[in-house]
Scaffold this active site. Structure first.
Site, PDB file in Angstrom:
ATOM      1  N   THR A 175       1.559  -5.499 -10.938  1.00  0.00           N
ATOM      2  CA  THR A 175       0.999  -6.772 -10.468  1.00  0.00           C
ATOM      3  C   THR A 175      -0.446  -6.990 -10.924  1.00  0.00           C
ATOM      4  OG1 THR A 175       0.433  -5.631  -8.420  1.00  0.00           O
ATOM      5  CG2 THR A 175       2.463  -6.902  -8.431  1.00  0.00           C
ATOM      6  N   GLY A 177       0.812  -1.217   0.000  1.00  0.00           N
ATOM      7  CA  GLY A 177       0.000   0.000   0.000  1.00  0.00           C
ATOM      8  C   GLY A 177       0.845   1.267   0.000  1.00  0.00           C
ATOM      9  N   LEU A 178       1.953   1.222  -0.735  1.00  0.00           N
ATOM     10  CA  LEU A 178       2.762   2.427  -0.945  1.00  0.00           C
ATOM     11  C   LEU A 178       3.285   3.089   0.320  1.00  0.00           C
ATOM     12  CD1 LEU A 178       1.080   4.174  -4.007  1.00  0.00           C
ATOM     13  CD2 LEU A 178       3.106   2.724  -3.943  1.00  0.00           C
ATOM     14  N   CYS A 185      -0.865   0.769  -9.217  1.00  0.00           N
ATOM     15  CA  CYS A 185      -0.775   0.084  -7.926  1.00  0.00           C
ATOM     16  C   CYS A 185      -2.172  -0.383  -7.519  1.00  0.00           C
ATOM     17  CB  CYS A 185      -0.220   0.994  -6.835  1.00  0.00           C
ATOM     18  SG  CYS A 185      -0.113   0.145  -5.253  1.00  0.00           S
ATOM     19  N   GLY A 218      12.125  -8.137  -9.881  1.00  0.00           N
ATOM     20  CA  GLY A 218      11.316  -7.797  -8.718  1.00  0.00           C
ATOM     21  C   GLY A 218      11.382  -8.854  -7.635  1.00  0.00           C
ATOM     22  N   THR A 219      10.356  -9.680  -7.587  1.00  0.00           N
ATOM     23  CA  THR A 219      10.228 -10.712  -6.564  1.00  0.00           C
ATOM     24  C   THR A 219      11.496 -11.562  -6.410  1.00  0.00           C
ATOM     25  OG1 THR A 219       7.857 -10.751  -6.993  1.00  0.00           O
ATOM     26  CG2 THR A 219       8.779 -12.672  -5.878  1.00  0.00           C
ATOM     27  N   ASN A 270      10.015   6.024  -8.796  1.00  0.00           N
ATOM     28  CA  ASN A 270       8.655   5.594  -9.092  1.00  0.00           C
ATOM     29  C   ASN A 270       7.707   6.444  -8.252  1.00  0.00           C
ATOM     30  OD1 ASN A 270       6.364   3.617  -8.010  1.00  0.00           O
ATOM     31  ND2 ASN A 270       6.985   2.782  -9.983  1.00  0.00           N
ATOM     32  N   GLY A 328       5.805 -12.465  -9.349  1.00  0.00           N
ATOM     33  CA  GLY A 328       6.604 -13.690  -9.316  1.00  0.00           C
ATOM     34  C   GLY A 328       6.385 -14.563 -10.541  1.00  0.00           C
TER      35      GLY A 328
HETATM   36  C1  LIG Z   1       6.411  -6.084  -2.286  1.00  0.00           C
HETATM   37  C2  LIG Z   1       6.201  -5.365  -3.586  1.00  0.00           C
HETATM   38  C3  LIG Z   1       6.098  -3.973  -3.602  1.00  0.00           C
HETATM   39  C4  LIG Z   1       5.898  -3.287  -4.790  1.00  0.00           C
HETATM   40  N1  LIG Z   1       5.830  -1.926  -4.784  1.00  0.00           N
HETATM   41  C5  LIG Z   1       5.684  -1.256  -5.972  1.00  0.00           C
HETATM   42  C6  LIG Z   1       5.693   0.172  -6.015  1.00  0.00           C
HETATM   43  O1  LIG Z   1       5.840   0.834  -4.989  1.00  0.00           O
HETATM   44  N2  LIG Z   1       5.527   0.782  -7.213  1.00  0.00           N
HETATM   45  C7  LIG Z   1       5.369   0.077  -8.378  1.00  0.00           C
HETATM   46  O2  LIG Z   1       5.228   0.666  -9.446  1.00  0.00           O
HETATM   47  N3  LIG Z   1       5.396  -1.273  -8.380  1.00  0.00           N
HETATM   48  C8  LIG Z   1       5.549  -1.943  -7.197  1.00  0.00           C
HETATM   49  N4  LIG Z   1       5.594  -3.339  -7.202  1.00  0.00           N
HETATM   50  C9  LIG Z   1       5.468  -4.049  -8.487  1.00  0.00           C
HETATM   51  C10 LIG Z   1       6.850  -4.449  -9.028  1.00  0.00           C
HETATM   52  O3  LIG Z   1       7.641  -3.315  -9.276  1.00  0.00           O
HETATM   53  C11 LIG Z   1       6.705  -5.294 -10.305  1.00  0.00           C
HETATM   54  O4  LIG Z   1       6.023  -4.527 -11.260  1.00  0.00           O
HETATM   55  C12 LIG Z   1       5.957  -6.573 -10.074  1.00  0.00           C
HETATM   56  O5  LIG Z   1       6.285  -7.125  -8.822  1.00  0.00           O
HETATM   57  C13 LIG Z   1       6.206  -7.622 -11.160  1.00  0.00           C
HETATM   58  O6  LIG Z   1       7.541  -8.047 -11.187  1.00  0.00           O
HETATM   59  P1  LIG Z   1       8.087  -9.358 -10.426  1.00  0.00           P
HETATM   60  O7  LIG Z   1       7.133 -10.465 -10.766  1.00  0.00           O
HETATM   61  O8  LIG Z   1       9.457  -9.576 -10.950  1.00  0.00           O
HETATM   62  O9  LIG Z   1       8.062  -9.056  -8.967  1.00  0.00           O
HETATM   63  C14 LIG Z   1       5.791  -4.019  -6.009  1.00  0.00           C
HETATM   64  C15 LIG Z   1       5.900  -5.404  -5.987  1.00  0.00           C
HETATM   65  C16 LIG Z   1       6.104  -6.087  -4.802  1.00  0.00           C
HETATM   66  C17 LIG Z   1       6.220  -7.577  -4.838  1.00  0.00           C
END
Ligand SMILES: Cc1cc2nc3c(=O)[nH]c(=O)nc-3n(C[C@H](O)[C@H](O)[C@H](O)COP(=O)(O)O)c2cc1C
Ligand SMILES: Cc1cc2nc3c(=O)[nH]c(=O)nc-3n(C[C@H](O)[C@H](O)[C@H](O)COP(=O)(O)OP(=O)(O)OC[C@H]3O[C@@H](n4cnc5c(N)ncnc54)[C@H](O)[C@@H]3O)c2cc1C
Ligand SMILES: Cc1cc2nc3c(=O)[nH]c(=O)nc-3n(C[C@H](O)[C@H](O)[C@H](O)COP(=O)(O)OP(=O)(O)OC[C@H]3O[C@@H](n4cnc5c(N)ncnc54)[C@H](O)[C@@H]3O)c2cc1C
Ligand SMILES: Cc1cc2nc3c(=O)[nH]c(=O)nc-3n(C[C@H](O)[C@H](O)[C@H](O)COP(=O)(O)O)c2cc1C
Ligand code: FES
Ligand code: FES
Lengths: 248, 304, 304, 248
Positions: C194, C74-75, C131, C266-267, C101, C218
């Site tokens: 996501t 939640g940012l 988000c 990311g993950t 970001n 993920g």
């Molecule tokens: C714990 C967590 C926090 C995240 N926070 C943000 C964020 O603040 N701003 C944003 O644009 N994306 C956020 N994301 C999304 C990631 O930047 C990314 O787009 C998404 O996780 C897909 O990539 P991945 O599968 O490699 O994790 C977040 C993802 C995770 C898992």
């Protein structure tokens, strides 16, 4: 469906070939050569089952021989003796043994299912096997030692036996001996060319096809192929087909 | 004897349990004769059927992905006449409600199919407007409320059977689609169909699938499916068949809690062909543990 | 010495490699000092930043799902002033491009944030309009082309830095969104954020996450992400940062082949904190094996 | 980051409690009691690492004690001696040992990290441990036998020691002896009530918090909590906190 227990698991070929001996607590007497099982790679990471031919079967033991190709087989290679493994099968239709003088023709891992086939022929079959090179012959040679009559060998690089592909050597063999049926298992291109030779010699030829499979039961249609007699499912109507039905 | 009952009703159809099979993953039922127990199945939803027989897509049709699979079967099927003449008579013996999943190239074709299937031996029809693997028909009808409504109306006009619309997850707002379906007169909704995905072979630099993209199913999609069922439950009052990555009774229970009146088992059938039997058994156990006697006591009972 | 170069340019920014970190998964970079090698990272995309500090969501914030995870952070963030005054000066020492970001409650807030961040030490800004875990702002801007365009224009007007728009996968047609972004003047797109998902605890009959739904990331989402990158590559000519389930070099290569000019990890950072280092190493190896000398020889080279 | 090898792995408690002894080929001398590791459950099915407290450490061996709770720990329980396991850590801040007469207070699995703490106090600490019933005392009792001075026991059902919760027994103990610091680890409700008692007795109290974690490094903000001094991350700023900072 059977929950088997791994009794033996070892690398038998230099080129990442493994033998898996599984006790499935069920009689395997009726398993036909050419049939396959859908094996669940243990430990939960791999979703779909993997189709593997029955290489050998005796008592309640099932022998599978596989090469490490991708994620599933890589994972499988890490399982140890004593682990449980879920097996679905036997599935599909095996080879039709009706013949007098059989020649088995195998290429690479396609040699594996010919092992049970040779046993079912109780010593009366000959085998022609082809591999890339002498190293790749390390696992099939000892396995077939006492269960076939004559063994013919080709390697792509000539490091053992005849140099070239089995299909190049096949005409010579078919001319020299009067086989009445050949059973081919290997890469598709090798089965196609071998089948052509057989057809030219007027000999019946059975081949064993490979297609990606999800269910193994004829339900998902992952594995359908076009045949002379309409669409067929490799898992259910095959994997063994008469060559003229599928290569046309 | 357990006093727990899994018997239920769905869109006016009496079911032995709320556990169905997902179209395309259970063939016509026959293929699972050795593994399933048809007396514990709510319904068999058969493979997607079209007016004419179809060959489906060329090339590789499935790929495994992390906790999921992609498929681009492309609606291979023997056509509705073959289904009616050959298959339905054969599978009638299971005494299990048969739901036929249909796909058309045009709105009219959906109507025609509905009419042909308005026969004994078919308990309901499920409109597949969300197959991502065919050029015509398929998903085009499933992402736009108006054309989806037209398909529903065409079907309703031509059949007395309950009409179930299968929703595509490849939309911005699934609740909007569900509401449009309700307004158009659908008797029930099922969701989700597959998410559109892709896989690439980095050795050949080619797509793995013959059709380039395919439909993603299996455990990987469960969180998305569950969220959509919950959203749709809040948006409409039609009965819901929930599906998407259900592998065991726990997964099924999550869907019931989120608001699904029945669940359908798809990819799990490939992994464990007796999945439906195990889910039936474990679902009963769960209800017993929770001192519930009726599956309907679970439905929509998510505490938020 | 290997003659393979991973150096590249993205939206006018010189990068040591096309491997970035995904916002929210790499903190401000500092947290990974012991594991990452900042000289091999293309850019650090820092945690989503808002005008005012935010506390984020209450209750449980993550849940594991098959081959994936849900989050509803939640940012949570210390606000843009703290970022500018305290954090940016600290992480400048890595000599690694920093992309910030940002998320706003209103179109104007995006403009304001862009202006505040139009400073040395920030190489580009990434607009988070996707988000799924906050009520205001967030995804609302990311699923509707017009409001997304407004956000982009507001940002562009207030900064000289490249503006990257991060697309939401929770839409019917990602290509439509990408085109709208291109037309609105974005300098690049990144995708995917996501997918919205949910998990339920069947013991308590409650949602697992404090916010009920959360964002799925993920390996589970990789097939969907890859498909979307491919779709967007065909639709627009802006540079693309591809992400979604990239765990290793093979996954990254799939994204490059599909058309991503850079990738974000990311993950994977949670699973192996040195993921970016391993991907850098293995990506080089792959190029060597393929007799390629420049990463750009790989981009968009899918053979269909 | 270390690739460890499992040296010992056994069920030590009737109630699904396991002890895992991992050789991490690194000196553990500096590992503080109360710190934790992020362990990757082997075999690839489980995505995220699992946080587990360091129960004990000696030489290059790390001891973890865990209870089977869900998918991850269930899977972990199936790993065998000799398997590799990836460990991140030690992470977070451990207990601050500065005190003269320490009392350790543990409930359930929260007793585990007190083991290393007791060792670090080289015999001078007392321990008060609480479990549901006498069965659950099976694993901690032998482990603490020779490393603490006095052992006080409570069970919820009175099947061993005092009947009731540790916090009910705590006032009595604190009155009888002049402890100058207590270290509490267990369910949150038990830590809260114990901390209250400590505060009432004017004794400093440290508690060890549990929150779901993804990164363990302070990056993902899965584990933030509200404290008297602003928002803190359990993984980075904790898991050990002075009780008045977090329970207020
Ligand atoms: C714990 C967590 C926090 C995240 N926070 C943000 C964020 O603040 N701003 C944003 O644009 N994306 C956020 N994301 C999304 C990631 O930047 C990314 O787009 C998404 O996780 C897909 O990539 P991945 O599968 O490699 O994790 C977040 C993802 C995770 C898992
Ligand atoms: C009827 C039949 C019998 C077989 N018998 C044997 C055998 O005895 N020994 C042996 O080594 N191999 C055999 N194969 C091939 C074997 O199934 C594949 O090598 C194996 O599935 C690869 O899995 P993977 O996860 O390692 O590879 P991946 O490439 O990671 O697998 C991805 C997906 O593609 C499928 N797949 C990949 N290659 C093949 C293939 N050649 N055929 C079918 N599906 C494939 C996998 O099953 C999986 O679903 C047989 C295949 C079939 C259809
Ligand atoms: C700093 C710290 C130290 C810990 N030390 C120990 C210990 O020494 N021994 C022990 O048995 N347990 C300990 N725990 C709890 C342990 O992490 C969980 O029991 C474990 O993660 C459960 O995983 P699972 O997959 O079996 O359960 P699931 O419920 O399937 O896990 C789902 C998700 O929730 C998380 N989760 C579930 N329960 C907890 C919990 N209580 N705390 C944090 N995350 C949780 C998991 O990590 C996973 O991400 C500790 C937790 C923390 C935060
Ligand atoms: C191989 C395969 C074929 C499918 N064929 C159809 C179909 O013909 N009609 C249809 O509506 N859905 C079809 N689906 C979608 C499933 O019915 C189901 O909606 C989807 O797979 C999600 O459920 P699951 O994750 O449990 O598999 C198919 C799915 C798979 C995997
Ligand atoms: S594998 Fe499913 S039909 Fe053949
Ligand atoms: S677990 Fe990621 S910040 Fe604590």
């Amino acid at each position: 469906m059977a929950d088997g227990v791994i009794k033996r698991h070892e690398k038998i070929g230099t080129n990442d070939v493994y033998l898996l001996d599984i006790d499935i607590s069920a009689n395997t007497e009726k398993f036909a050569a050419g049939q396959f099982v859908q094996l669940q790679v243990p430990d939960g990471e791999i979703l779909l089952r993997r189709p593997l031919s029955i290489a050998d079967a005796a008592g309640s033991n099932l022998i599978l021989i596989y090469r490490v190709i991708g994620k599933g087989t890589k994972r499988l290679a890490k399982t140890s003796v004593g682990q449980k493994v879920s097996i679905m099968g036997p599935l599909g239709n095996g080879f039709d043994l009706a013949c007098k003088k059989p020649l088995l023709v195998g290429g690479g891992l396609g040699i594996a299912p010919l092992l049970l086939l040779a046993k079912r022929f109780a010593g009366k079959a000959d085998i022609l096997m082809g591999c890339k090179n002498v190293e790749e012959m390390d696992w099939p040679l000892p396995l077939f030692k006492n269960i076939v009559k004559n063994t013919f060998i080709t390697t792509d690089d000539g490091s053992m036996g005849m140099r070239g592909f089995v299909s190049e050597y096949l005409p010579e063999i078919l001319t020299a001996e009067s086989y009445d049926k050949i059973f081919v298992c290997g890469p598709e291109i090798m089965m196609r060319s071998s089948a052509e030779v057989a057809v030219r010699h007027g000999i019946i030829c059975e081949v064993s096809l490979e297609k990606r499979m999800a269910c193994g039961l004829g339900a998902c249609l992952s594995c359908t192929i076009e045949t002379k007699c309409g669409r067929k499912k490799v898992c259910k109507n095959g994997p063994v087909f008469e060559s003229r039905e599928v290569f046309f | 004897m357990s006093s727990v009952s899994l018997k239920t009703e769905f869109a006016g159809i009496k079911l032995n349990s709320p556990i169905m099979t997902a179209s395309g993953t259970f063939g016509f039922g026959e293929e699972f004769e050795d593994f399933a127990d048809f007396s514990t199945l709510g319904a068999i939803v058969v493979k997607g059927t079209t007016l004419e027989p179809r060959n489906g897509n060329r090339g590789i049709r499935i790929a495994e992905t992390p906790a999921g699979m992609l498929n681009c079967i492309g609606l291979e099927n023997p056509g509705v006449q073959f289904l009616v003449n050959e298959i339905l008579p054969r599978i009638g013996k299971y005494n299990c409600p048969i739901i036929v999943n249909i796909s058309g190239n045009t709105v009219e074709e959906y109507g025609e199919l509905a009419k042909i299937l308005d026969i004994d031996g078919v308990k309901a029809i499920e409109l597949n407007v969300s197959c991502p693997n065919v050029k015509e028909g398929g998903i085009a009808f499933g992402v736009e409320p108006k054309s989806m409504a037209a398909v529903i109306k065409a079907a309703k006009k031509n059949t007395g059977k309950p009409v179930i619309i299968k929703l595509s997850p490849n939309v911005t707002d699934i609740a909007v689609m569900a509401k449009a379906a309700e307004n158009a007169g659908a008797d029930a909704v099922s969701l989700i169909n597959t998410l559109i995905g892709m896989a690439i072979d980095i050795n050949t630099c080619k797509p793995v699938l013959g059709n380039i993209t395919g439909g993603l199913s299996g455990p990987a999609v469960k969180p998305v499916a569950l969220r959509m069922v919950w959203q749709v439950r809040k948006a409409i009052s039609l009965p819901i068949i929930g599906m998407g990555g259900i592998m065991n009774a726990q997964d099924a229970i999550e869907f019931f809690l989120a608001g699904a009146d029945a669940v359908a088992i798809g990819t799990a059938n490939f992994v464990e062909p007796d999945s439906t039997v195990k889910i039936y058994r474990d679902l009963k156990k769960y209800l017993e543990q929770k001192n519930l006697t009726d599956i309907r006591d679970l439905i929509g009972k998510l505490r938020t």
